[in-house]
Design a protein around this motif. Structure first.
Motif, short mmCIF file in Angstrom:
data_model
loop_
_atom_site.label_atom_id
_atom_site.label_comp_id
_atom_site.label_asym_id
_atom_site.label_seq_id
_atom_site.Cartn_x
_atom_site.Cartn_y
_atom_site.Cartn_z
N THR A 4 10.18 -7.73 -55.39
CA THR A 4 8.98 -7.92 -54.58
C THR A 4 9.19 -9.11 -53.67
OG1 THR A 4 7.96 -9.34 -56.25
CG2 THR A 4 7.44 -6.99 -56.38
N PHE A 5 8.41 -9.15 -52.63
CA PHE A 5 8.47 -10.27 -51.69
C PHE A 5 7.64 -11.41 -52.25
CE2 PHE A 5 7.09 -12.56 -47.88
CZ PHE A 5 8.33 -12.84 -47.33
N ASN A 6 8.18 -12.63 -52.24
CA ASN A 6 7.50 -13.77 -52.83
C ASN A 6 7.00 -14.77 -51.79
OD1 ASN A 6 7.98 -16.79 -54.08
ND2 ASN A 6 6.93 -15.38 -55.49
N HIS A 7 7.86 -15.23 -50.87
CA HIS A 7 7.44 -16.21 -49.88
C HIS A 7 8.40 -16.26 -48.70
CE1 HIS A 7 10.45 -18.69 -52.00
NE2 HIS A 7 10.53 -19.36 -50.85
N THR A 8 7.92 -16.87 -47.64
CA THR A 8 8.76 -17.15 -46.49
C THR A 8 8.30 -18.47 -45.88
OG1 THR A 8 9.76 -16.22 -44.48
CG2 THR A 8 7.38 -15.95 -44.72
N ILE A 9 9.19 -19.09 -45.13
CA ILE A 9 8.85 -20.32 -44.42
C ILE A 9 8.67 -19.97 -42.96
CG2 ILE A 9 9.65 -22.61 -43.75
CD1 ILE A 9 11.24 -22.64 -46.41
N GLN A 16 -0.37 -27.66 -40.46
CA GLN A 16 -1.75 -27.51 -40.91
C GLN A 16 -2.53 -26.64 -39.94
OE1 GLN A 16 -3.00 -28.93 -43.94
NE2 GLN A 16 -4.56 -27.39 -43.52
N HIS A 17 -2.34 -26.87 -38.64
CA HIS A 17 -3.06 -26.08 -37.63
C HIS A 17 -2.68 -24.60 -37.72
CE1 HIS A 17 -5.15 -25.19 -33.94
NE2 HIS A 17 -4.04 -24.78 -33.35
N SER A 18 -1.39 -24.30 -37.84
CA SER A 18 -0.95 -22.91 -37.94
C SER A 18 -1.46 -22.25 -39.22
CB SER A 18 0.58 -22.82 -37.88
OG SER A 18 1.03 -23.12 -36.58
N ALA A 19 -1.40 -22.97 -40.33
CA ALA A 19 -1.87 -22.42 -41.60
C ALA A 19 -3.38 -22.18 -41.55
CB ALA A 19 -1.50 -23.35 -42.75
N ASP A 20 -4.12 -23.15 -41.02
CA ASP A 20 -5.57 -22.99 -40.89
C ASP A 20 -5.93 -21.81 -40.01
OD1 ASP A 20 -6.17 -25.18 -42.52
OD2 ASP A 20 -6.41 -26.56 -40.83
N PHE A 21 -5.21 -21.64 -38.89
CA PHE A 21 -5.44 -20.54 -37.96
C PHE A 21 -5.35 -19.21 -38.70
CE2 PHE A 21 -3.49 -17.27 -35.26
CZ PHE A 21 -4.44 -17.14 -34.25
N LEU A 22 -4.26 -18.99 -39.42
CA LEU A 22 -4.05 -17.70 -40.08
C LEU A 22 -5.02 -17.51 -41.24
CD1 LEU A 22 -2.14 -15.32 -39.58
CD2 LEU A 22 -0.79 -16.15 -41.49
N ALA A 23 -5.23 -18.54 -42.05
CA ALA A 23 -6.15 -18.41 -43.18
C ALA A 23 -7.56 -18.10 -42.70
CB ALA A 23 -6.14 -19.68 -44.02
N HIS A 62 8.62 -12.52 -35.72
CA HIS A 62 7.56 -11.52 -35.78
C HIS A 62 7.14 -11.35 -37.23
CE1 HIS A 62 5.25 -7.88 -35.08
NE2 HIS A 62 5.96 -7.29 -36.04
N TYR A 63 5.84 -11.37 -37.48
CA TYR A 63 5.30 -11.18 -38.82
C TYR A 63 4.23 -10.11 -38.74
CZ TYR A 63 7.62 -15.61 -39.64
OH TYR A 63 8.57 -16.60 -39.72
N ALA A 64 4.37 -9.06 -39.55
CA ALA A 64 3.40 -7.96 -39.56
C ALA A 64 2.72 -7.92 -40.92
CB ALA A 64 4.09 -6.63 -39.29
N PHE A 65 1.40 -7.73 -40.91
CA PHE A 65 0.61 -7.72 -42.12
C PHE A 65 -0.11 -6.38 -42.24
CE2 PHE A 65 1.09 -12.01 -40.63
CZ PHE A 65 1.44 -12.70 -41.78
N LEU A 66 0.10 -5.71 -43.37
CA LEU A 66 -0.58 -4.45 -43.65
C LEU A 66 -1.92 -4.77 -44.29
CD1 LEU A 66 -0.50 -1.33 -43.80
CD2 LEU A 66 0.62 -1.59 -46.03
N GLY A 114 3.38 -19.77 -31.43
CA GLY A 114 3.91 -18.75 -30.55
C GLY A 114 4.54 -17.55 -31.25
N HIS A 115 4.49 -17.53 -32.58
CA HIS A 115 5.03 -16.38 -33.31
C HIS A 115 4.23 -15.13 -33.00
CE1 HIS A 115 7.84 -18.79 -35.54
NE2 HIS A 115 6.87 -19.58 -35.99
N ALA A 116 4.91 -13.99 -32.97
CA ALA A 116 4.27 -12.70 -32.72
C ALA A 116 3.71 -12.18 -34.04
CB ALA A 116 5.28 -11.73 -32.13
N MET A 117 2.41 -12.15 -34.14
CA MET A 117 1.74 -11.67 -35.34
C MET A 117 1.19 -10.27 -35.08
SD MET A 117 1.96 -14.11 -37.52
CE MET A 117 2.13 -15.86 -37.72
#
Length: 128
Positions: A4-9, A16-23, A62-66, A114-117
């Protein structure tokens, strides 16, 4: 053992800004600090560790979320409410739109680094 996938950096100019944005966009719990990382936790313990690399330029990834249909609706509403630029395609030729690929819906946007989400409501390869 299953795999299974566990984590990525994820490289960030301001972790903090990027993490807050996505959360916030995904409606997830507040990010937590852990060493040199700020961590966003997804379902099943999958973690996104945002870090500030010691480089001037960040290589865009690029990060894709199902997500399910209800989560798509909530996230897309936050994209619209936040006036976040978004596209129906990865080439950014269809601004302000979503796609209906693979029998679901999808949308692309950029995070603060600037990552492609991408969020998709059906996995690629699903029947259309």
């Amino acid at each position: 053992m299953t795999i299974t996938f566990n984590h990525t950096i994820i490289a960030a100019k301001d972790r903090q800004h990027s993490a807050d944005f996505l959360a916030t966009l995904f409606g997830l719990p507040e990010p937590t600090p852990w060493g040199p990382f700020t961590t966003v936790e997804l379902d099943e313990g999958v973690q996104l560790h945002f870090a500030e690399p010691p480089v001037d330029e960040i290589q865009i990834q690029h990060y894709a979320f199902l997500v399910d249909d209800e989560a798509f609706d909530r996230i897309y509403a936050r994209i619209l409410d936040g006036a976040i630029a978004h596209w129906a395609d990865p080439q950014m030729r269809l601004p302000g739109e979503i796609n209906t690929n693979h029998g679901g819906r999808g949308v692309y946007f950029s995070d603060p680094a600037g990552h492609a989400m991408e969020i998709i409501a059906r996995p690629y390869g699903s029947a259309e």
